[in-house]
Write a protein that holds these residues in place. Structure first.
Motif, PDB file in Angstrom:
ATOM      1  N   SER A  26       0.855  -1.183   0.000  1.00 32.62           N
ATOM      2  CA  SER A  26       0.000   0.000   0.000  1.00 32.62           C
ATOM      3  C   SER A  26       0.894   1.236   0.000  1.00 32.62           C
ATOM      4  CB  SER A  26      -0.906   0.021   1.234  1.00 32.62           C
ATOM      5  OG  SER A  26      -1.867  -1.014   1.174  1.00 32.62           O
ATOM      6  N   ASP A  27       0.295   2.381  -0.287  1.00 32.26           N
ATOM      7  CA  ASP A  27       0.990   3.676  -0.261  1.00 32.26           C
ATOM      8  C   ASP A  27       0.236   4.560   0.733  1.00 32.26           C
ATOM      9  OD1 ASP A  27       2.686   2.851  -2.476  1.00 32.26           O
ATOM     10  OD2 ASP A  27       0.952   3.206  -3.771  1.00 32.26           O
ATOM     11  N   PRO A  28       0.424   4.311   2.044  1.00 30.95           N
ATOM     12  CA  PRO A  28      -0.444   4.940   3.044  1.00 30.95           C
ATOM     13  C   PRO A  28      -0.083   6.387   3.389  1.00 30.95           C
ATOM     14  CG  PRO A  28       1.103   3.476   4.105  1.00 30.95           C
ATOM     15  CD  PRO A  28       1.331   3.338   2.635  1.00 30.95           C
ATOM     16  N   TYR A  29      -1.122   7.107   3.788  1.00 32.30           N
ATOM     17  CA  TYR A  29      -0.980   8.417   4.423  1.00 32.30           C
ATOM     18  C   TYR A  29      -2.103   8.548   5.435  1.00 32.30           C
ATOM     19  CZ  TYR A  29      -4.653  10.163   1.239  1.00 32.30           C
ATOM     20  OH  TYR A  29      -5.833  10.357   0.548  1.00 32.30           O
ATOM     21  N   VAL A  43       2.861  10.751   1.899  1.00 37.36           N
ATOM     22  CA  VAL A  43       2.575   9.381   1.465  1.00 37.36           C
ATOM     23  C   VAL A  43       3.870   8.582   1.559  1.00 37.36           C
ATOM     24  CG1 VAL A  43       1.883   7.951  -0.503  1.00 37.36           C
ATOM     25  CG2 VAL A  43       0.756  10.157  -0.108  1.00 37.36           C
ATOM     26  N   ILE A  44       3.789   7.394   2.157  1.00 39.98           N
ATOM     27  CA  ILE A  44       4.932   6.477   2.200  1.00 39.98           C
ATOM     28  C   ILE A  44       4.653   5.380   1.171  1.00 39.98           C
ATOM     29  CG2 ILE A  44       6.308   4.898   3.614  1.00 39.98           C
ATOM     30  CD1 ILE A  44       6.472   7.736   4.683  1.00 39.98           C
ATOM     31  N   SER A  45       5.508   5.274   0.172  1.00 41.96           N
ATOM     32  CA  SER A  45       5.280   4.320  -0.919  1.00 41.96           C
ATOM     33  C   SER A  45       5.620   2.892  -0.524  1.00 41.96           C
ATOM     34  CB  SER A  45       6.124   4.709  -2.139  1.00 41.96           C
ATOM     35  OG  SER A  45       5.716   5.965  -2.604  1.00 41.96           O
ATOM     36  N   ILE A  48       3.426  -1.492   4.312  1.00 39.72           N
ATOM     37  CA  ILE A  48       2.314  -1.732   5.239  1.00 39.72           C
ATOM     38  C   ILE A  48       2.778  -1.490   6.673  1.00 39.72           C
ATOM     39  CG2 ILE A  48       0.992  -3.273   3.724  1.00 39.72           C
ATOM     40  CD1 ILE A  48       2.137  -5.625   5.428  1.00 39.72           C
ATOM     41  N   ASN A  49       4.061  -1.114   6.827  1.00 40.50           N
ATOM     42  CA  ASN A  49       4.634  -0.725   8.122  1.00 40.50           C
ATOM     43  C   ASN A  49       5.373   0.610   7.961  1.00 40.50           C
ATOM     44  OD1 ASN A  49       3.997  -3.106   9.868  1.00 40.50           O
ATOM     45  ND2 ASN A  49       5.139  -4.153   8.262  1.00 40.50           N
ATOM     46  N   PRO A  50       4.636   1.666   7.552  1.00 41.79           N
ATOM     47  CA  PRO A  50       5.291   2.946   7.258  1.00 41.79           C
ATOM     48  C   PRO A  50       5.786   3.661   8.514  1.00 41.79           C
ATOM     49  CG  PRO A  50       2.918   3.185   7.192  1.00 41.79           C
ATOM     50  CD  PRO A  50       3.188   1.720   7.379  1.00 41.79           C
TER      51      PRO A  50
END
Length: 165
Positions: A26-29, A43-45, A48-50
């Protein structure tokens, strides 16, 4: 300025085992909302553990307004996917701040907040005295998603000339 009680600094530390929303990652924010205020992390590209370690600061006028955290997966050509949410209040933190405990030794636990049906805490949250500040460390279990947790830290900042607590 006179309508504000102070500032709430929220350090979004990291996501833990977040849901996969793309092929393998995932690319979560994170979006933080309190009333009409809305702030977001970078956003961390492909994680799943950003690890964000980003500070977001809200102005607090009404401490009873809950704070909502929403995690999203950034997509380029479609709407961003939801990856869960959590909600919390700052009542316990503000009670600790009101105590004015300036003479405590570093690392002293002022109070603890236990997980309950009313909060999204994954584990007990300690409110501590660190380097002359009242700090609350929290880990939230995200709701409306199959898995994932969010770790953050709260710090209250008094504003000179504000109503204060």
């Amino acid at each position: 300025m006179e309508n504000f009680l102070g500032l709430l600094r929220i350090r979004i530390k990291r996501g833990i085992n977040l849901a996969v929303r793309d092929a393998i990652s995932s690319d979560p924010y994170v979006v933080v909302q309190m009333g009409k205020q809305k702030l977001k992390t970078s956003v961390i590209s492909n994680s799943i553990n950003p690890e964000w370690n980003e500070d977001l600061t809200l102005t607090v006028a009404d401490p009873t307004v809950p704070i909502t955290l929403r995690v999203y997966d950034k997509d380029t050509f479609t709407l961003d996917d939801k990856m869960g949410d959590a909600q919390f209040d700052i009542k316990a933190l503000l009670e600790a701040v009101k105590m004015r405990l300036e003479s405590l030794p570093n690392g002293t636990i002022i109070t603890k907040v236990k997980p309950s049906r009313e909060n999204c805490l994954a584990e007990e949250s300690n409110i501590t005295w660190e380097d002359g500040k009242v700090i609350q460390n929290m880990i939230f279990r995200l709701r409306n998603v199959e898995q994932g947790e969010l770790e953050l830290q709260l710090q209250w900042i008094d504003i000179p000339g504000s109503k204060g607590l």
